[in-house]
Design a protein around this motif. Structure first.
Motif, PDB file in Angstrom:
ATOM      1  N   UNK A  92       2.713  26.111  25.022  1.00 16.86           N
ATOM      2  CA  UNK A  92       3.831  26.273  24.090  1.00 16.86           C
ATOM      3  C   UNK A  92       3.881  25.165  23.041  1.00 16.86           C
ATOM      4  N   UNK A  93       2.785  24.439  22.883  1.00 18.97           N
ATOM      5  CA  UNK A  93       2.768  23.345  21.920  1.00 18.97           C
ATOM      6  C   UNK A  93       3.034  23.803  20.500  1.00 18.97           C
ATOM      7  N   UNK A  94       2.428  24.907  20.076  1.00 20.21           N
ATOM      8  CA  UNK A  94       2.624  25.391  18.712  1.00 20.21           C
ATOM      9  C   UNK A  94       4.064  25.835  18.493  1.00 20.21           C
ATOM     10  N   UNK A  95       4.636  26.510  19.463  1.00 22.04           N
ATOM     11  CA  UNK A  95       6.024  26.951  19.318  1.00 22.04           C
ATOM     12  C   UNK A  95       6.967  25.758  19.276  1.00 22.04           C
ATOM     13  N   UNK A  96       6.660  24.726  20.048  1.00 15.15           N
ATOM     14  CA  UNK A  96       7.476  23.513  19.994  1.00 15.15           C
ATOM     15  C   UNK A  96       7.451  22.912  18.588  1.00 15.15           C
ATOM     16  N   UNK A  97       6.270  22.788  18.009  1.00 18.16           N
ATOM     17  CA  UNK A  97       6.173  22.194  16.678  1.00 18.16           C
ATOM     18  C   UNK A  97       6.876  23.051  15.627  1.00 18.16           C
ATOM     19  N   UNK A  98       6.939  24.361  15.851  1.00 13.67           N
ATOM     20  CA  UNK A  98       7.632  25.237  14.909  1.00 13.67           C
ATOM     21  C   UNK A  98       9.148  25.053  14.979  1.00 13.67           C
ATOM     22  N   UNK A  99       9.651  24.621  16.130  1.00 15.36           N
ATOM     23  CA  UNK A  99      11.093  24.503  16.339  1.00 15.36           C
ATOM     24  C   UNK A  99      11.605  23.063  16.246  1.00 15.36           C
ATOM     25  N   UNK A 100      10.729  22.082  16.445  1.00 24.84           N
ATOM     26  CA  UNK A 100      11.166  20.689  16.524  1.00 24.84           C
ATOM     27  C   UNK A 100      11.527  20.143  15.142  1.00 24.84           C
ATOM     28  N   UNK A 101      12.259  19.032  15.144  1.00 25.40           N
ATOM     29  CA  UNK A 101      12.709  18.387  13.914  1.00 25.40           C
ATOM     30  C   UNK A 101      12.210  16.940  13.898  1.00 25.40           C
ATOM     31  N   UNK A 102      11.056  16.683  13.293  1.00 27.21           N
ATOM     32  CA  UNK A 102      10.567  15.298  13.268  1.00 27.21           C
ATOM     33  C   UNK A 102      11.512  14.348  12.546  1.00 27.21           C
ATOM     34  N   UNK A 103      12.295  14.876  11.569  1.00 28.21           N
ATOM     35  CA  UNK A 103      13.250  14.018  10.876  1.00 28.21           C
ATOM     36  C   UNK A 103      14.370  13.543  11.802  1.00 28.21           C
ATOM     37  N   UNK A 104      14.545  14.241  12.944  1.00 24.18           N
ATOM     38  CA  UNK A 104      15.563  13.850  13.910  1.00 24.18           C
ATOM     39  C   UNK A 104      15.264  12.543  14.610  1.00 24.18           C
ATOM     40  N   UNK A 105      14.062  12.010  14.401  1.00 24.67           N
ATOM     41  CA  UNK A 105      13.728  10.703  14.973  1.00 24.67           C
ATOM     42  C   UNK A 105      14.445   9.553  14.269  1.00 24.67           C
ATOM     43  N   UNK A 147      19.782  -2.027  12.949  1.00 22.93           N
ATOM     44  CA  UNK A 147      18.432  -1.462  13.056  1.00 22.93           C
ATOM     45  C   UNK A 147      18.443  -0.123  12.344  1.00 22.93           C
ATOM     46  N   UNK A 148      17.398   0.172  11.605  1.00 14.47           N
ATOM     47  CA  UNK A 148      17.267   1.490  10.974  1.00 14.47           C
ATOM     48  C   UNK A 148      15.809   1.920  11.066  1.00 14.47           C
ATOM     49  N   UNK A 149      15.547   2.878  11.936  1.00 15.71           N
ATOM     50  CA  UNK A 149      14.182   3.405  12.103  1.00 15.71           C
ATOM     51  C   UNK A 149      14.062   4.713  11.350  1.00 15.71           C
ATOM     52  N   UNK A 150      13.083   4.785  10.440  1.00 14.23           N
ATOM     53  CA  UNK A 150      12.798   6.017   9.708  1.00 14.23           C
ATOM     54  C   UNK A 150      11.400   6.490  10.067  1.00 14.23           C
ATOM     55  N   UNK A 151      11.270   7.698  10.606  1.00 14.46           N
ATOM     56  CA  UNK A 151       9.924   8.210  10.923  1.00 14.46           C
ATOM     57  C   UNK A 151       9.201   8.629   9.646  1.00 14.46           C
ATOM     58  N   UNK A 152       7.872   8.673   9.662  1.00 13.59           N
ATOM     59  CA  UNK A 152       7.130   9.193   8.506  1.00 13.59           C
ATOM     60  C   UNK A 152       7.528  10.648   8.250  1.00 13.59           C
ATOM     61  N   UNK A 153       7.800  11.026   7.014  1.00 13.92           N
ATOM     62  CA  UNK A 153       8.250  12.400   6.723  1.00 13.92           C
ATOM     63  C   UNK A 153       7.288  13.448   7.254  1.00 13.92           C
ATOM     64  N   UNK A 154       7.841  14.400   8.014  1.00 12.60           N
ATOM     65  CA  UNK A 154       7.047  15.527   8.505  1.00 12.60           C
ATOM     66  C   UNK A 154       6.070  15.214   9.608  1.00 12.60           C
ATOM     67  N   UNK A 155       6.078  13.990  10.134  1.00 10.47           N
ATOM     68  CA  UNK A 155       5.088  13.598  11.142  1.00 10.47           C
ATOM     69  C   UNK A 155       5.542  14.007  12.537  1.00 10.47           C
ATOM     70  N   UNK A 156       4.593  14.576  13.291  1.00  9.97           N
ATOM     71  CA  UNK A 156       4.843  14.905  14.691  1.00  9.97           C
ATOM     72  C   UNK A 156       4.160  13.906  15.621  1.00  9.97           C
ATOM     73  N   UNK A 157       3.764  12.762  15.085  1.00  8.66           N
ATOM     74  CA  UNK A 157       3.009  11.790  15.871  1.00  8.66           C
ATOM     75  C   UNK A 157       3.883  11.029  16.857  1.00  8.66           C
TER      76      UNK A 157
END
Length: 373
Positions: A60-73, A86-96
């Motif tokens: 279900x990895x592909x379905x997870x990536x379709x539903x997840x929100x990397x910006x929510x990090x 503290x302010x952590x900003x993830x790289x835009x669009x990154x699922x890493x």
């Protein structure tokens, strides 16, 4: 081999899904009357080494990536005056890293991956009876009965299966008051901007006011207090707890759709183990209830993946599979439970702001809590 899974949460459903991929059928017995019976809860950050690994094993990895929100990090920590620590900003669009996904969305994803007959709704496990010939008799509320050769307790903090293996006590570690703010972008745009796309923590002495954004625009607010504090039973009482804090922060409480829902957060002793017993084991909170600092759901799903792999590797010897799973799980969970207990104590200490900044600032991408509210 008839496998019964008590509990249709993330751990139980992940186990059923991965077993099915190995050609092993299992029945999930869930107390809820249906998929939409109760609030699914907040958002989770799924870790690559645990929750995401389990979803990969489930196909279900592909379905997870379709539903997840990397910006929510995105994650901010403020002091009671509203200053950013503290302010952590993830790289835009990154699922890493550890992308967020709503609990409800993740549960639906897992349910959709199983045939309808795999989950038996309205089956709250009331009692378990070992059978002389092996296996267990299951009795559910209302008198319905079933039997199984293998029983997996995935039924959470108040597990009905756990007492067959351990009498480990549950101890209170915090008080949590929760509220929801619906459609914050429309009705409370200033709070939507304050929280941002991810998580916000406002940290003071012995208390935290936190908020997180869900995929539907709802903001979930949680106030964490020491376990021995009096439970605030209204917004007014909760506002009194945060008296003196910046009004822009306490506006999160005032904007709640209704009165707070208050509950006690409990945990099992770190290092809890049990003697192996044929035909029965535990996963998730039933096995190792920890403070909610971002590991619970991830470890439950990893438990499921490792137990399913053990069954698949030893189809003719399920007891050897259970024994192998338990020994590996105990070794893995020990340090994680100890870390969770330390973080929980630190979060509600008199010097919480300084301690948390010191803990989070060096590695903000790997010390996140997507489940604290």
């Amino acid at each position: 081999m008839r496998i019964a899974i008590a509990g249709g949460g993330l751990g139980g459903l992940t186990l059923a899904r991965i077993l099915r991929r190995h050609g092993i059928e299992a029945r999930v017995y869930e107390r809820d009357p249906g998929r939409a019976a109760r609030s699914p809860g907040g958002s989770l950050d799924l870790h690559p080494e645990s929750g995401q690994r389990a979803l990969a094993d489930a196909g279900l990895g592909d379905r997870f990536r379709a539903e997840a929100r990397p910006e929510g990090e995105e994650h901010r920590i403020l002091d009671p005056a509203g200053r950013v620590l503290v302010h952590h900003r993830p790289p835009p669009g990154s699922f890493a890293g550890r992308p967020e996904i709503d609990r409800g969305v993740l549960r639906e994803l897992l349910l959709d991956s199983l045939p309808a007959e795999a989950v038996h709704w309205r089956h709250r496990l009331a009692s378990v009876t070992p059978r002389p010939e092996g296996g267990f008799g299951l009795t559910f509320d209302g008198g319905t009965r079933a039997g199984c050769d293998i029983l997996v307790g995935a039924d959470g903090a108040r597990s009905a299966v756990r007492p067959l293996l351990t009498d480990a006590p549950l101890s209170p570690v915090a008080t949590l008051a929760e509220l929801s703010i619906t459609d914050a972008d429309r009705y409370h745009p200033h709070l939507a901007e304050l929280v941002g796309p991810g998580n916000l923590w406002c940290v003071g002495a012995n208390r935290i006011l936190a908020a997180q954004r869900l995929g539907d625009g709802t903001i979930r607010v949680g106030a964490s207090l020491r376990a021995d504090e009096r439970h605030p039973d209204s917004k007014r009482a909760l506002l009194d707890v945060f008296d003196g804090w910046d009004p822009g922060l306490t506006a999160l409480i005032e904007a709640g759709d209704g009165p707070p829902t208050v509950r006690t957060i409990e945990a099992m002793p770190t290092g809890t183990r049990w003697e192996h017993r044929p035909g029965i084991t535990l996963i998730g909170d039933a096995a190792h209830l920890m403070p909610p600092v971002g590991e619970g759901a991830n470890q439950a799903m990893l438990d499921a993946a490792e137990l399913a792999a053990a069954f698949a590797a030893r189809p003719a010897d399920p007891d050897a599979a259970i024994r192998a799973y338990e020994e590996a799980m105990f070794a893995r969970i020990g340090p994680i439970a100890e870390m969770s207990a330390r973080v929980q104590a630190m979060m509600l200490s008199p010097t919480a702001a300084e301690d948390i900044v010191r803990f989070f600032a060096p590695h903000p991408a790997t010390a996140r809590d997507g489940h604290s509210v």
